[in-house]
Design an enzyme around this catalytic site. Structure first.
Site, PDB file in Angstrom:
ATOM      1  N   ARG A  76      16.957 -34.142  17.783  1.00  0.00           N
ATOM      2  CA  ARG A  76      16.402 -33.001  17.059  1.00  0.00           C
ATOM      3  C   ARG A  76      15.056 -32.585  17.667  1.00  0.00           C
ATOM      4  O   ARG A  76      14.276 -31.895  17.039  1.00  0.00           O
ATOM      5  CB  ARG A  76      16.236 -33.354  15.581  1.00  0.00           C
ATOM      6  CG  ARG A  76      17.558 -33.635  14.894  1.00  0.00           C
ATOM      7  CD  ARG A  76      17.368 -34.036  13.437  1.00  0.00           C
ATOM      8  NE  ARG A  76      16.375 -35.077  13.229  1.00  0.00           N
ATOM      9  CZ  ARG A  76      16.612 -36.394  13.292  1.00  0.00           C
ATOM     10  NH1 ARG A  76      17.821 -36.830  13.584  1.00  0.00           N
ATOM     11  NH2 ARG A  76      15.667 -37.265  13.063  1.00  0.00           N
ATOM     12  N   ARG A  77      14.817 -33.007  18.896  1.00  0.00           N
ATOM     13  CA  ARG A  77      13.540 -32.744  19.563  1.00  0.00           C
ATOM     14  C   ARG A  77      13.711 -31.979  20.867  1.00  0.00           C
ATOM     15  O   ARG A  77      12.876 -32.068  21.760  1.00  0.00           O
ATOM     16  CB  ARG A  77      12.829 -34.069  19.839  1.00  0.00           C
ATOM     17  CG  ARG A  77      12.495 -34.836  18.594  1.00  0.00           C
ATOM     18  CD  ARG A  77      11.918 -36.200  18.929  1.00  0.00           C
ATOM     19  NE  ARG A  77      11.634 -36.943  17.723  1.00  0.00           N
ATOM     20  CZ  ARG A  77      12.474 -37.797  17.153  1.00  0.00           C
ATOM     21  NH1 ARG A  77      13.649 -38.040  17.696  1.00  0.00           N
ATOM     22  NH2 ARG A  77      12.135 -38.424  16.048  1.00  0.00           N
ATOM     23  N   CYS A  96       4.446 -13.920  23.371  1.00  0.00           N
ATOM     24  CA  CYS A  96       5.128 -13.361  22.188  1.00  0.00           C
ATOM     25  C   CYS A  96       6.320 -14.257  21.853  1.00  0.00           C
ATOM     26  O   CYS A  96       6.409 -14.778  20.759  1.00  0.00           O
ATOM     27  CB  CYS A  96       5.579 -11.932  22.461  1.00  0.00           C
ATOM     28  SG  CYS A  96       4.209 -10.791  22.697  1.00  0.00           S
ATOM     29  N   ARG A 122       6.250 -14.606  17.961  1.00  0.00           N
ATOM     30  CA  ARG A 122       5.153 -14.311  17.037  1.00  0.00           C
ATOM     31  C   ARG A 122       5.042 -12.820  16.742  1.00  0.00           C
ATOM     32  O   ARG A 122       4.616 -12.426  15.669  1.00  0.00           O
ATOM     33  CB  ARG A 122       3.817 -14.840  17.572  1.00  0.00           C
ATOM     34  CG  ARG A 122       3.331 -14.132  18.801  1.00  0.00           C
ATOM     35  CD  ARG A 122       1.900 -14.453  19.184  1.00  0.00           C
ATOM     36  NE  ARG A 122       1.594 -13.737  20.401  1.00  0.00           N
ATOM     37  CZ  ARG A 122       1.213 -12.466  20.452  1.00  0.00           C
ATOM     38  NH1 ARG A 122       1.060 -11.770  19.354  1.00  0.00           N
ATOM     39  NH2 ARG A 122       0.967 -11.884  21.606  1.00  0.00           N
ATOM     40  N   SER A 123       5.412 -11.963  17.718  1.00  0.00           N
ATOM     41  CA  SER A 123       5.219 -10.530  17.578  1.00  0.00           C
ATOM     42  C   SER A 123       6.207  -9.796  18.475  1.00  0.00           C
ATOM     43  O   SER A 123       6.501 -10.252  19.573  1.00  0.00           O
ATOM     44  CB  SER A 123       3.783 -10.179  17.989  1.00  0.00           C
ATOM     45  OG  SER A 123       3.563  -8.797  17.929  1.00  0.00           O
ATOM     46  N   ASN A 133      14.644  -8.955  24.693  1.00  0.00           N
ATOM     47  CA  ASN A 133      14.572 -10.379  24.380  1.00  0.00           C
ATOM     48  C   ASN A 133      15.920 -10.963  23.974  1.00  0.00           C
ATOM     49  O   ASN A 133      16.233 -12.099  24.336  1.00  0.00           O
ATOM     50  CB  ASN A 133      13.539 -10.645  23.280  1.00  0.00           C
ATOM     51  CG  ASN A 133      12.124 -10.383  23.728  1.00  0.00           C
ATOM     52  OD1 ASN A 133      11.350  -9.757  23.017  1.00  0.00           O
ATOM     53  ND2 ASN A 133      11.750 -10.838  24.913  1.00  0.00           N
ATOM     54  N   HIS A 163       7.633  -4.978  14.477  1.00  0.00           N
ATOM     55  CA  HIS A 163       6.967  -3.705  14.181  1.00  0.00           C
ATOM     56  C   HIS A 163       7.407  -2.632  15.160  1.00  0.00           C
ATOM     57  O   HIS A 163       8.079  -2.911  16.144  1.00  0.00           O
ATOM     58  CB  HIS A 163       5.441  -3.878  14.240  1.00  0.00           C
ATOM     59  CG  HIS A 163       4.985  -4.487  15.527  1.00  0.00           C
ATOM     60  ND1 HIS A 163       4.855  -5.864  15.682  1.00  0.00           N
ATOM     61  CD2 HIS A 163       4.684  -3.938  16.712  1.00  0.00           C
ATOM     62  CE1 HIS A 163       4.453  -6.108  16.916  1.00  0.00           C
ATOM     63  NE2 HIS A 163       4.346  -4.966  17.567  1.00  0.00           N
TER      64      HIS A 163
END
Length: 166
Positions: A76-77, A96, A122-123, A133, A163
């Site tokens: 799980r790592r 990002c 993150r954004s 992406n 956004h």
């Protein structure tokens, strides 16, 4: 329109070349963040190429993921993280898409293991980068599954701040 050749070139630049040198990328998408040396600093590929000491040897994050998938697929790592707080001030742009977690499952009655991937971001400007992406990390998941002799499972994309710029 998604220029899929360029987005695949970028994911290979980051994950395979482990580069931060814009001259090693076929598109010019990183030029505005390049420094006087033609790099984006300690971002993206640079972080994936840093070597760490693991119980199974010294290697970078990508090689560690591949090693774990081949030798300890139930772990799980199995993950990468390129959001290194110590290096943020030396990055042309803070990452990002910063973390990829892999997990392996098995369908009853099937021989091959199934590779799933979770991308944390993150954004993201949805119009400018979402297709990009998704294509990149879906292709990455397929490539890693092929290298590890696994089937492709689910790709999950988590975006903290999605956004649309004005």
């Amino acid at each position: 329109q998604t220029f899929w050749k360029s987005c695949i070139d970028e994911i290979l630049w980051i994950w395979q070349k482990k580069s931060n040198r814009t001259e090693e990328l076929n598109s010019r998408i990183w030029d505005q963040w390049a420094d006087e040396n033609g790099t984006i600093g300690k971002a993206y590929g640079y972080q994936l190429g840093v070597k760490y000491k693991f119980p199974h040897g010294e290697m970078d994050q990508v090689d560690n993921v591949l090693w774990q998938l081949k030798h300890t697929p139930a772990s799980r790592r199995i993950m990468t993280n390129i959001y290194n707080f110590a290096d943020l001030t030396e990055m042309g742009l803070e990452p990002c898409a910063y973390s990829m977690t892999f997990n392996v499952t098995k369908k009853p009655g099937h021989d091959k293991l199934i590779l799933n991937g979770i991308l944390n971001q993150r954004s993201q400007d949805i119009l400018a980068a979402n297709n990009w992406n998704v294509v990149q990390y879906s292709v990455l998941l397929h490539m890693i599954a092929q290298v590890c002799d696994m089937e492709v499972g689910e790709f999950v994309h988590m975006i903290a701040d999605a956004h649309i710029y004005d």
